[in-house]
Design a protein around this motif. Structure first.
Motif, PDB file in Angstrom:
ATOM      1  N   LEU A  90      19.008  -4.549 -13.211  1.00 32.93           N
ATOM      2  CA  LEU A  90      18.009  -3.954 -14.096  1.00 32.93           C
ATOM      3  C   LEU A  90      16.643  -4.603 -13.927  1.00 32.93           C
ATOM      4  O   LEU A  90      15.615  -3.934 -14.001  1.00 32.93           O
ATOM      5  N   VAL A  91      16.629  -5.909 -13.694  1.00 35.31           N
ATOM      6  CA  VAL A  91      15.369  -6.635 -13.547  1.00 35.31           C
ATOM      7  C   VAL A  91      14.613  -6.164 -12.308  1.00 35.31           C
ATOM      8  O   VAL A  91      13.385  -6.142 -12.292  1.00 35.31           O
ATOM      9  N   GLN A  92      15.326  -5.757 -11.269  1.00 33.59           N
ATOM     10  CA  GLN A  92      14.644  -5.347 -10.045  1.00 33.59           C
ATOM     11  C   GLN A  92      13.830  -4.071 -10.222  1.00 33.59           C
ATOM     12  O   GLN A  92      12.982  -3.766  -9.398  1.00 33.59           O
ATOM     13  N   LEU A  93      14.049  -3.337 -11.300  1.00 34.09           N
ATOM     14  CA  LEU A  93      13.219  -2.158 -11.554  1.00 34.09           C
ATOM     15  C   LEU A  93      11.756  -2.537 -11.773  1.00 34.09           C
ATOM     16  O   LEU A  93      10.858  -1.742 -11.480  1.00 34.09           O
ATOM     17  N   ILE A  94      11.520  -3.762 -12.255  1.00 29.02           N
ATOM     18  CA  ILE A  94      10.155  -4.218 -12.524  1.00 29.02           C
ATOM     19  C   ILE A  94       9.324  -4.226 -11.246  1.00 29.02           C
ATOM     20  O   ILE A  94       8.155  -3.860 -11.257  1.00 29.02           O
ATOM     21  N   TYR A  95       9.909  -4.628 -10.142  1.00 28.75           N
ATOM     22  CA  TYR A  95       9.146  -4.671  -8.893  1.00 28.75           C
ATOM     23  C   TYR A  95       9.540  -3.556  -7.930  1.00 28.75           C
ATOM     24  O   TYR A  95       8.810  -3.272  -6.993  1.00 28.75           O
ATOM     25  N   LEU A  96      10.661  -2.900  -8.150  1.00 24.68           N
ATOM     26  CA  LEU A  96      11.064  -1.824  -7.253  1.00 24.68           C
ATOM     27  C   LEU A  96      10.187  -0.587  -7.432  1.00 24.68           C
ATOM     28  O   LEU A  96       9.744   0.014  -6.447  1.00 24.68           O
ATOM     29  N   LEU A  97       9.931  -0.201  -8.657  1.00 22.55           N
ATOM     30  CA  LEU A  97       9.154   1.015  -8.899  1.00 22.55           C
ATOM     31  C   LEU A  97       7.731   0.927  -8.339  1.00 22.55           C
ATOM     32  O   LEU A  97       7.281   1.870  -7.677  1.00 22.55           O
ATOM     33  N   PRO A  98       6.989  -0.173  -8.551  1.00 23.25           N
ATOM     34  CA  PRO A  98       5.668  -0.255  -7.918  1.00 23.25           C
ATOM     35  C   PRO A  98       5.734  -0.280  -6.388  1.00 23.25           C
ATOM     36  O   PRO A  98       4.880   0.314  -5.717  1.00 23.25           O
ATOM     37  N   LEU A  99       6.741  -0.957  -5.835  1.00 23.67           N
ATOM     38  CA  LEU A  99       6.883  -0.972  -4.377  1.00 23.67           C
ATOM     39  C   LEU A  99       7.188   0.421  -3.829  1.00 23.67           C
ATOM     40  O   LEU A  99       6.647   0.826  -2.795  1.00 23.67           O
ATOM     41  N   LEU A 100       8.045   1.150  -4.516  1.00 19.75           N
ATOM     42  CA  LEU A 100       8.355   2.528  -4.100  1.00 19.75           C
ATOM     43  C   LEU A 100       7.121   3.424  -4.184  1.00 19.75           C
ATOM     44  O   LEU A 100       6.854   4.217  -3.283  1.00 19.75           O
ATOM     45  N   ARG A 101       6.397   3.285  -5.258  1.00 17.48           N
ATOM     46  CA  ARG A 101       5.179   4.088  -5.434  1.00 17.48           C
ATOM     47  C   ARG A 101       4.177   3.796  -4.318  1.00 17.48           C
ATOM     48  O   ARG A 101       3.574   4.702  -3.756  1.00 17.48           O
ATOM     49  N   TRP A 102       4.025   2.509  -3.991  1.00 17.49           N
ATOM     50  CA  TRP A 102       3.109   2.105  -2.932  1.00 17.49           C
ATOM     51  C   TRP A 102       3.555   2.664  -1.582  1.00 17.49           C
ATOM     52  O   TRP A 102       2.737   3.192  -0.827  1.00 17.49           O
ATOM     53  N   SER A 103       4.848   2.541  -1.285  1.00 21.35           N
ATOM     54  CA  SER A 103       5.330   2.983   0.025  1.00 21.35           C
ATOM     55  C   SER A 103       5.312   4.509   0.159  1.00 21.35           C
ATOM     56  O   SER A 103       5.051   5.026   1.238  1.00 21.35           O
ATOM     57  N   ARG A 159       1.673   5.541   0.780  1.00 14.91           N
ATOM     58  CA  ARG A 159       1.257   5.256   2.160  1.00 14.91           C
ATOM     59  C   ARG A 159       2.017   6.082   3.191  1.00 14.91           C
ATOM     60  O   ARG A 159       1.654   6.089   4.353  1.00 14.91           O
ATOM     61  N   GLY A 160       3.077   6.742   2.767  1.00 18.77           N
ATOM     62  CA  GLY A 160       3.826   7.610   3.668  1.00 18.77           C
ATOM     63  C   GLY A 160       4.786   6.879   4.594  1.00 18.77           C
ATOM     64  O   GLY A 160       5.078   7.361   5.681  1.00 18.77           O
ATOM     65  N   VAL A 161       5.279   5.739   4.162  1.00 20.23           N
ATOM     66  CA  VAL A 161       6.220   4.962   4.973  1.00 20.23           C
ATOM     67  C   VAL A 161       7.629   5.311   4.484  1.00 20.23           C
ATOM     68  O   VAL A 161       8.186   4.657   3.613  1.00 20.23           O
ATOM     69  N   LYS A 162       8.193   6.372   5.060  1.00 21.50           N
ATOM     70  CA  LYS A 162       9.485   6.886   4.592  1.00 21.50           C
ATOM     71  C   LYS A 162      10.627   5.914   4.841  1.00 21.50           C
ATOM     72  O   LYS A 162      11.500   5.737   3.994  1.00 21.50           O
ATOM     73  N   GLY A 163      10.636   5.268   5.989  1.00 22.44           N
ATOM     74  CA  GLY A 163      11.714   4.332   6.312  1.00 22.44           C
ATOM     75  C   GLY A 163      11.752   3.155   5.360  1.00 22.44           C
ATOM     76  O   GLY A 163      12.818   2.724   4.926  1.00 22.44           O
ATOM     77  N   PHE A 164      10.578   2.627   5.030  1.00 29.05           N
ATOM     78  CA  PHE A 164      10.502   1.497   4.102  1.00 29.05           C
ATOM     79  C   PHE A 164      10.996   1.903   2.719  1.00 29.05           C
ATOM     80  O   PHE A 164      11.716   1.153   2.065  1.00 29.05           O
ATOM     81  N   SER A 165      10.628   3.104   2.292  1.00 24.24           N
ATOM     82  CA  SER A 165      11.091   3.605   0.988  1.00 24.24           C
ATOM     83  C   SER A 165      12.606   3.740   0.962  1.00 24.24           C
ATOM     84  O   SER A 165      13.255   3.366  -0.024  1.00 24.24           O
ATOM     85  N   LYS A 166      13.168   4.263   2.048  1.00 22.64           N
ATOM     86  CA  LYS A 166      14.624   4.397   2.116  1.00 22.64           C
ATOM     87  C   LYS A 166      15.295   3.031   2.103  1.00 22.64           C
ATOM     88  O   LYS A 166      16.339   2.845   1.472  1.00 22.64           O
ATOM     89  N   GLY A 167      14.709   2.072   2.785  1.00 23.01           N
ATOM     90  CA  GLY A 167      15.255   0.716   2.798  1.00 23.01           C
ATOM     91  C   GLY A 167      15.199   0.072   1.427  1.00 23.01           C
ATOM     92  O   GLY A 167      16.129  -0.619   1.012  1.00 23.01           O
ATOM     93  N   LEU A 168      14.089   0.291   0.709  1.00 25.96           N
ATOM     94  CA  LEU A 168      13.981  -0.239  -0.655  1.00 25.96           C
ATOM     95  C   LEU A 168      15.079   0.339  -1.546  1.00 25.96           C
ATOM     96  O   LEU A 168      15.734  -0.400  -2.300  1.00 25.96           O
ATOM     97  N   LEU A 169      15.275   1.643  -1.455  1.00 23.57           N
ATOM     98  CA  LEU A 169      16.305   2.279  -2.281  1.00 23.57           C
ATOM     99  C   LEU A 169      17.705   1.820  -1.887  1.00 23.57           C
ATOM    100  O   LEU A 169      18.537   1.543  -2.760  1.00 23.57           O
ATOM    101  N   PHE A 170      17.974   1.729  -0.594  1.00 22.53           N
ATOM    102  CA  PHE A 170      19.282   1.276  -0.148  1.00 22.53           C
ATOM    103  C   PHE A 170      19.553  -0.157  -0.601  1.00 22.53           C
ATOM    104  O   PHE A 170      20.645  -0.466  -1.082  1.00 22.53           O
TER     105      PHE A 170
END
Length: 104
Positions: free
Chosen positions: A52-65, A68-79
């Motif tokens: 649950l704590v990782q939502l604090i930094y996951l959501l801004p990182l996902l929004r940023w990626s 910027r259109g970095v699909k692979g990085f977004s998929k890696g963050l979610l995985f």
């Protein structure tokens, strides 16, 4: 040779870097929580709720990626986030079963 246009080499390396980013930040958060545990035991709960704590930094990182259109990085963050959450939930269930079974 057949080439898959949906799976590019850059997507794979971006996905790996996304997973490593999430794992690295999670390790850092757990280390900080363990260090702060000497001041107050409430910080130990961070270790048990890292999913649950990782939502604090996951959501801004996902929004940023995504911006910027970095699909692979977004998929890696979610995985990486799904993997950590699954491991965390599994450990929670094992701990809950141990304490609820009346272990003496």
């Amino acid at each position: 040779m057949l080439k898959n246009p949906l799976l590019k080499k850059s997507h794979i390396s971006d996905a790996i870097s996304g997973v490593v980013t999430i794992f690295g930040i999670d390790i850092l958060v757990i280390f900080i929580a363990l260090c702060l545990n000497t001041f107050s035991p409430v910080f130990m709960s961070v270790v048990f709720s890292i999913g649950l704590v990782q939502l604090i930094y996951l959501l801004p990182l996902l929004r940023w990626s995504v911006k910027r259109g970095v699909k692979g990085f977004s998929k890696g963050l979610l995985f990486g986030a799904i993997a950590i959450t699954t491991i965390n939930f599994s450990c929670f269930l094992v701990t809950f079963k141990f304490f609820s079974s009346g272990a003496r």
